[in-house]
Scaffold this motif. Structure first.
Motif, PDB file in Angstrom:
ATOM      1  N   THR A 198       1.539   9.251  -6.061  1.00  0.00           N
ATOM      2  CA  THR A 198       1.854  10.457  -6.050  1.00  0.00           C
ATOM      3  C   THR A 198       2.825  10.764  -7.242  1.00  0.00           C
ATOM      4  O   THR A 198       2.720  12.123  -7.814  1.00  0.00           O
ATOM      5  N   SER A 248       1.215   3.899  -3.042  1.00  0.00           N
ATOM      6  CA  SER A 248       0.814   5.235  -2.604  1.00  0.00           C
ATOM      7  C   SER A 248       2.062   6.352  -3.178  1.00  0.00           C
ATOM      8  O   SER A 248       1.618   7.392  -3.703  1.00  0.00           O
ATOM      9  N   GLU A 260       0.870  -1.357  -0.093  1.00  0.00           N
ATOM     10  CA  GLU A 260      -0.054  -0.044   0.009  1.00  0.00           C
ATOM     11  C   GLU A 260       0.769   1.247  -0.053  1.00  0.00           C
ATOM     12  O   GLU A 260       0.602   2.117  -0.622  1.00  0.00           O
ATOM     13  N   THR A 261       1.952   1.200   0.885  1.00  0.00           N
ATOM     14  CA  THR A 261       2.712   2.568   0.840  1.00  0.00           C
ATOM     15  C   THR A 261       3.599   2.415  -0.308  1.00  0.00           C
ATOM     16  O   THR A 261       3.844   3.501  -0.888  1.00  0.00           O
TER      17      THR A 261
END
Length: 265
Positions: A204, A200, A196-197
Motif C-alpha cells: 500500500t 500488504s 502477509e500483513t
C-alpha cells in the motif's frame, strides 16, 4: 534487485519498490556483528538511492528470530574499554539513525527474540509488527552497560515513557500483547499472518505517492525536533508536491475513477 553487505550477513533486495533488509546471522539468532552495524547505513542508502525502494521491511533471516541484539561474543574486542566502547556505540547509533532518518518508511517485522540492539533497530523503525512468538528485552542493566542515549530516545518515543523506564531499569522480557497496548506494536498477529500483513502494508505504501509519503515522514519526525528544521523541510517538500507530476496524476486518476500510477516526480 539484490545486494549483500558485511560478508553476506546483511542482505538487501527490492521488488516492486518494496525493499527488504535481512539481518542474516541465524547461527547466533541474527545477532548484529560490528561489520553488520557498520554496513546498515550503506545498505539503507543502497535500498533508497540506488534500488528504488519506497518502503523498507527489516527482518531477521530464517523463521524464528528477529535479532538477539549486538553480538556479545565480540565485546572482548569491540567493547574492551571506554575508548573502544565509544567507537562501537557510534557505529550502533549510525545504524539506528539510518533507519530513523531513511527518506522512506521502515517497517520492522518481528518474530521470536528482539533484544538489545535488535530492539533498538525495531524502535528506530516507523511501524512495528510482531507475531505471538515475539519476545522483547532491553538488557544493558543486566550486563553492566548503558544504552546509547539517542537509541533511548527512540525507545521512549516508541514504547511510551513509563514502559520505557520499566524496560530499561529492569531488563525484563516484555510480551507482544503488552507492547500493542503501549503503542510500540501496530499489531500482534498469528505467525501465519505476519508476512502477509507486513507485505500488504508495504505494498500500500509503495503504490502511494512517494513525495507525499516522504513529506509525511519528515513531518512526523519534525514533531520531536525542537530546532524546527525538520518541520521546515517537511513544509517545503509538502509545498513542492503541488507542482509535481504525481499530484497531476492523482487528480486525473481520481477524475477518471482509476488507480493512480505514481513515479515520485
Amino acid at each position: 534487485m539484490a545486494s549483500e553487505f558485511a560478508s553476506g550477513m546483511l542482505k538487501a533486495s527490492v521488488e516492486d519498490h518494496i525493499g527488504t533488509l535481512f539481518l542474516d546471522n541465524p547461527r547466533r539468532k541474527n545477532a548484529v556483528t560490528k561489520a553488520m552495524w557498520q554496513a546498515i547505513p550503506t545498505a539503507v542508502t543502497w535500498l533508497c538511492a540506488e534500488a528504488g525502494a519506497r518502503v523498507i521491511l527489516v527482518r531477521g533471516a530464517g523463521a524464528t528470530d528477529f535479532s538477539a541484539g549486538a553480538d556479545i561474543s565480540e565485546f572482548g574486542e569491540v567493547r574492551r574499554d571506554a575508548a573502544t566502547a565509544r567507537l562501537y556505540e557510534a557505529e550502533n547509533s549510525a545504524a539506528f539513525a539510518a533507519l530513523r532518518n531513511a527518506p522512506v518508511p521502515v517497517i520492522a517485522v518481528i518474530r521470536g527474540i528482539c533484544y538489545g540492539g535488535g530492539f533498538g533497530l525495531a524502535a528506530a523503525a516507523d511501524i512495528r509488527l510482531a507475531d505471538t512468538t515475539a519476545r522483547f528485552c532491553v538488557p544493558p542493566a543486566k550486563l553492566g552497560l548503558a544504552y546509547p542515549a539517542d537509541a533511548v530516545g527512540d525507545i521512549v518515543r516508541a514504547l511510551g515513557d513509563q514502559i520505557a523506564r520499566f524496560a530499561l531499569f529492569t531488563g525484563e522480557v516484555l510480551l507482544p500483547e503488552r507492547l500493542v497496548m503501549s503503542g510500540f506494536l501496530l499489531e500482534c498477529l498469528g505467525p501465519e499472518r505476519l508476512e502477509e500483513t507486513a507485505f500488504s502494508i508495504a505494498a500500500t505504501i509503495a503504490t502511494n505517492a512517494p513525495l507525499s509519503v516522504r513529506a509525511s515522514k519528515l513531518a512526523v519526525r519534525g514533531t520531536g525536533d525542537p530546532s524546527g528544521m525538520l518541520l521546515s523541510e517537511a513544509a517545503a517538500l509538502g509545498a513542492a508536491t503541488f507542482d509535481s507530476k504525481d499530484y497531476a496524476e492523482g487528480r486525473q486518476a481520481f477524475a477518471e475513477k482509476r488507480k493512480p500510477q505514481f513515479t515520485g516526480r
